[in-house]
Design an enzyme around this catalytic site. Structure first.
Site, PDB file in Angstrom:
ATOM      1  N   VAL A   1       0.740   9.686  -5.497  1.00  0.00           N
ATOM      2  CA  VAL A   1       0.525  11.116  -5.049  1.00  0.00           C
ATOM      3  C   VAL A   1       1.974  11.426  -5.717  1.00  0.00           C
ATOM      4  CG1 VAL A   1       0.594  12.503  -3.176  1.00  0.00           C
ATOM      5  CG2 VAL A   1      -0.850  10.320  -3.064  1.00  0.00           C
TER       6      VAL A   1
ATOM      7  N   ASN B   1      -9.391   6.916   6.380  1.00  0.00           N
ATOM      8  CA  ASN B   1      -9.093   6.247   5.081  1.00  0.00           C
ATOM      9  C   ASN B   1      -7.738   6.481   4.706  1.00  0.00           C
ATOM     10  OD1 ASN B   1      -9.341   8.751   4.356  1.00  0.00           O
ATOM     11  ND2 ASN B   1     -11.088   8.602   3.078  1.00  0.00           N
TER      12      ASN B   1
ATOM     13  N   GLU C   1       1.668  12.108  10.537  1.00  0.00           N
ATOM     14  CA  GLU C   1       0.794  12.774  10.436  1.00  0.00           C
ATOM     15  C   GLU C   1      -0.720  12.139  11.237  1.00  0.00           C
ATOM     16  OE1 GLU C   1      -1.977  15.037   9.916  1.00  0.00           O
ATOM     17  OE2 GLU C   1      -0.216  15.727   8.491  1.00  0.00           O
TER      18      GLU C   1
ATOM     19  N   HIS D   1      -5.627  -6.143  -3.639  1.00  0.00           N
ATOM     20  CA  HIS D   1      -6.513  -6.426  -2.198  1.00  0.00           C
ATOM     21  C   HIS D   1      -6.766  -8.211  -1.897  1.00  0.00           C
ATOM     22  CE1 HIS D   1      -8.626  -2.245  -2.317  1.00  0.00           C
ATOM     23  NE2 HIS D   1      -7.460  -2.251  -1.928  1.00  0.00           N
TER      24      HIS D   1
ATOM     25  N   SER E   1       7.968  10.796  -1.630  1.00  0.00           N
ATOM     26  CA  SER E   1       7.235  11.936  -0.886  1.00  0.00           C
ATOM     27  C   SER E   1       6.360  11.550   0.218  1.00  0.00           C
ATOM     28  CB  SER E   1       6.892  12.956  -1.750  1.00  0.00           C
ATOM     29  OG  SER E   1       5.744  12.359  -2.612  1.00  0.00           O
TER      30      SER E   1
ATOM     31  N   ARG F   1       0.792  -1.175   0.221  1.00  0.00           N
ATOM     32  CA  ARG F   1       0.194   0.142   0.037  1.00  0.00           C
ATOM     33  C   ARG F   1       0.912   1.253   0.103  1.00  0.00           C
ATOM     34  NH1 ARG F   1      -3.588   2.167   4.349  1.00  0.00           N
ATOM     35  NH2 ARG F   1      -5.214   3.405   3.330  1.00  0.00           N
TER      36      ARG F   1
ATOM     37  N   HIS G   1       0.508   4.371  -2.584  1.00  0.00           N
ATOM     38  CA  HIS G   1       0.414   5.800  -2.417  1.00  0.00           C
ATOM     39  C   HIS G   1       1.614   6.636  -2.762  1.00  0.00           C
ATOM     40  CE1 HIS G   1      -2.857   5.674   0.945  1.00  0.00           C
ATOM     41  NE2 HIS G   1      -2.976   4.870   0.453  1.00  0.00           N
TER      42      HIS G   1
HETATM   43  C1  LIG Z   1     -11.064  10.031   2.563  1.00  0.00           C
HETATM   44  O1  LIG Z   1     -12.122  10.602   3.194  1.00  0.00           O
HETATM   45  C2  LIG Z   1     -12.275  12.118   2.882  1.00  0.00           C
HETATM   46  C3  LIG Z   1     -13.117  12.584   3.890  1.00  0.00           C
HETATM   47  O2  LIG Z   1     -12.754  12.521   5.150  1.00  0.00           O
HETATM   48  C4  LIG Z   1     -12.852  11.996   1.444  1.00  0.00           C
HETATM   49  O3  LIG Z   1     -12.906  13.556   1.163  1.00  0.00           O
HETATM   50  C5  LIG Z   1     -11.769  11.299   0.584  1.00  0.00           C
HETATM   51  O4  LIG Z   1     -12.055  11.288  -0.797  1.00  0.00           O
HETATM   52  C6  LIG Z   1     -11.500   9.883   1.035  1.00  0.00           C
HETATM   53  N1  LIG Z   1     -10.228   9.504   0.306  1.00  0.00           N
HETATM   54  C7  LIG Z   1      -9.765   8.231   0.362  1.00  0.00           C
HETATM   55  C8  LIG Z   1      -8.767   7.935  -0.429  1.00  0.00           C
HETATM   56  O5  LIG Z   1     -10.527   7.320   0.617  1.00  0.00           O
END
Ligand SMILES: *[C@@H]1O[C@H](CO)[C@@H](O)[C@H](O)[C@H]1NC(C)=O
Ligand SMILES: *[C@@H]1O[C@H](CO)[C@@H](O)[C@H](O)[C@H]1NC(C)=O
Ligand SMILES: *[C@@H]1O[C@H](CO)[C@@H](O)[C@H](O)[C@H]1NC(C)=O
Ligand SMILES: *[C@@H]1O[C@H](CO)[C@@H](O)[C@H](O)[C@H]1NC(C)=O
Ligand SMILES: *[C@@H]1O[C@H](CO)[C@@H](O)[C@H](O)[C@H]1NC(C)=O
Ligand SMILES: *[C@@H]1O[C@H](CO)[C@@H](O)[C@H](O)[C@H]1NC(C)=O
Length: 356
Positions: free
Chosen positions: A86, A110, A104, A211, A92, A78, A82
């Site tokens: 990004v 999520n 963080e 997954h 980064s 994962r 990521h």
């Molecule tokens: C994660 O949650 C935020 C809201 O808290 C939402 O805007 C975003 O799209 C979500 N992103 C992912 C990668 O799940």
């Protein structure tokens, strides 16, 4: 319905056993693994002179790590995803100060990446640098760790192009949210999102196969349980998920692939055909007519999945990489060299002061 599913499963089982009989054919195919073209600056033998033991140092250590904690394999895979989604695969995401980085605390649930995954990457980096000096980037260590996470949990052993350099910029919250599609996305949204990275629907289905290992949080699939159950979901599967997430704000976790949660295989696609995919972003791949056929082809042919997964990983692993003189080789994966050396100067200075 249940009997249809059962007969479909045994049908799939029959097909996969007949494939086993022809495994020699597949071995031949596996040796002919094809890869996407390499971007300029990356190569298969980048560290052959400067760090010839690189791959064996990482593999040997991860073998030990996974023996203690196989859940970390999914965490490392994962992390590479990521990283590449990004700002490109420039490490980064590893920086303390990046939106989903190791320090963080406010990352949306999520986005939380496991702290142990970050620590494992820096530990591997330390072992490699001890042996070879500061020549191997954190982004390359991450790419190799992801490959070994796949291989050591039963998946394909593909080659990783190397020569990435580490970026100097943090991944902002905006960048992080805009390039990582949420698990509530349908296939249309996923296709649009991956198209921004030049990845197509075939890559989408293959990479989603990651997954086959790992876990998901209630918050990432509550949209399928509350306020009402997603009608696409298998009834028994749903009943068990309500057990794991009894309320709409439950925080528990469950496995992503109910058939073989810690084994990298093609069972994830069999789950989807049985309506037992966990996230909307998983299950919708079998609903959408553009991706359904690919799901079926991977469910009946694991070798095909392995080949396509390796291909798409190598493609993804080259997204917006820094090479040559760009970026740097970090001396600590979670800190840019400028900050690291600055902070050590400050510390020395303070020590000096306190002696007065
Ligand atoms: C994660 O949650 C935020 C809201 O808290 C939402 O805007 C975003 O799209 C979500 N992103 C992912 C990668 O799940
Ligand atoms: C796995 O792939 C790597 C890189 O191509 C190769 O060096 C290694 O020998 C392979 N290992 C096994 C066990 O197949
Ligand atoms: C982040 O994204 C939002 C919405 O896309 C935008 O309004 C905002 O200005 C962005 N913030 C930064 C710091 O780029
Ligand atoms: C997919 O999701 C998007 C945005 O969330 C939505 O606008 C669209 O209607 C959905 N498509 C389908 C086929 O459900
Ligand atoms: C889950 O975590 C959130 C935030 O930490 C908290 O508000 C909520 O009460 C928790 N839910 C349960 C069921 O414990
Ligand atoms: C790298 O930096 C982090 C954050 O400052 C620190 O916790 C860690 O110990 C450092 N790693 C090494 C090997 O010095």
């Amino acid at each position: 319905m249940a009997s249809t599913i059962k007969s479909l499963t045994s049908f799939l089982f029959l097909i996969s056993s007949s494939f086993l009989l022809h495994s020699s054919f597949h071995v031949t195919k596996a040796q002919a693994q094809s890869y996407p073209p390499l971007v300029e600056g990356l190569s298969w033998d980048f560290y052959d002179n400067s760090c010839p033991k690189l791959e064996s140092i990482i593999r040997k250590q991860l073998k030990k790590v996974f023996k203690q904690n196989i859940g970390l394999a999914a965490g490392l895979l994962r992390l590479h995803f990521h990283d590449c989604f990004v700002r490109g695969c420039d490490g980064s995401v590893l920086l303390a100060g990046s939106a989903s980085g190791p320090s963080e605390q406010d990352a949306p649930p999520n986005l939380t990446l496991r702290l142990e995954a970050f620590q494992t990457i820096d530990d591997l980096r330390r072992r490699v640098h001890k042996r070879c000096g500061r020549v191997v980037s954190c982004s390359d260590v991450t790419a190799l760790a992801a490959r070994d996470a796949v291989y050591l949990s039963g998946g394909p052993n593909y080659s990783v192009p190397l020569g990435r350099r580490d970026g100097l910029n943090f991944a902002t919250r905006n960048e992080t949210l805009s390039f990582l599609p949420p698990p509530t996305s349908n296939t249309s949204a996923l296709i649009t999102s991956l198209a921004k990275l030049n990845l197509d629907a075939y890559d989408l289905v293959a990479l989603s196969g990651g997954h086959t290992i790992g876990i998901g949080h209630c918050g990432s699939f509550r949209n399928r349980l509350y306020p009402t159950q997603d009608p696409v979901m298998d009834k028994t599967f749903a009943k068990n998920l309500y057990g794991t997430c009894p309320t709409s704000n439950s925080n528990d976790t469950t496995v992503l692939d109910i058939r073989s949660p810690n084994r990298f295989d093609n069972k994830y696609y069999v789950d989807l055909m049985n309506r037992q995919g966990l996230f909307t972003s998983d299950q919708d791949l079998y609903t959408d007519r553009r991706t359904k056929g690919v799901v079926t082809s991977f469910a009946i042919d694991q070798q095909l999945f392995f080949e396509r997964f390796a291909y798409s990983m190598v493609k993804m692993g080259q997204l917006s990489v820094l090479t040559g003189n760009q970026g740097e080789i970090r001396a600590n994966c979670s800190i840019r060299n400028v900050d690291l050396f600055l902070s050590s100067v400050v510390e020395d200075g303070e020590k000096g002061l306190s002696q007065f």
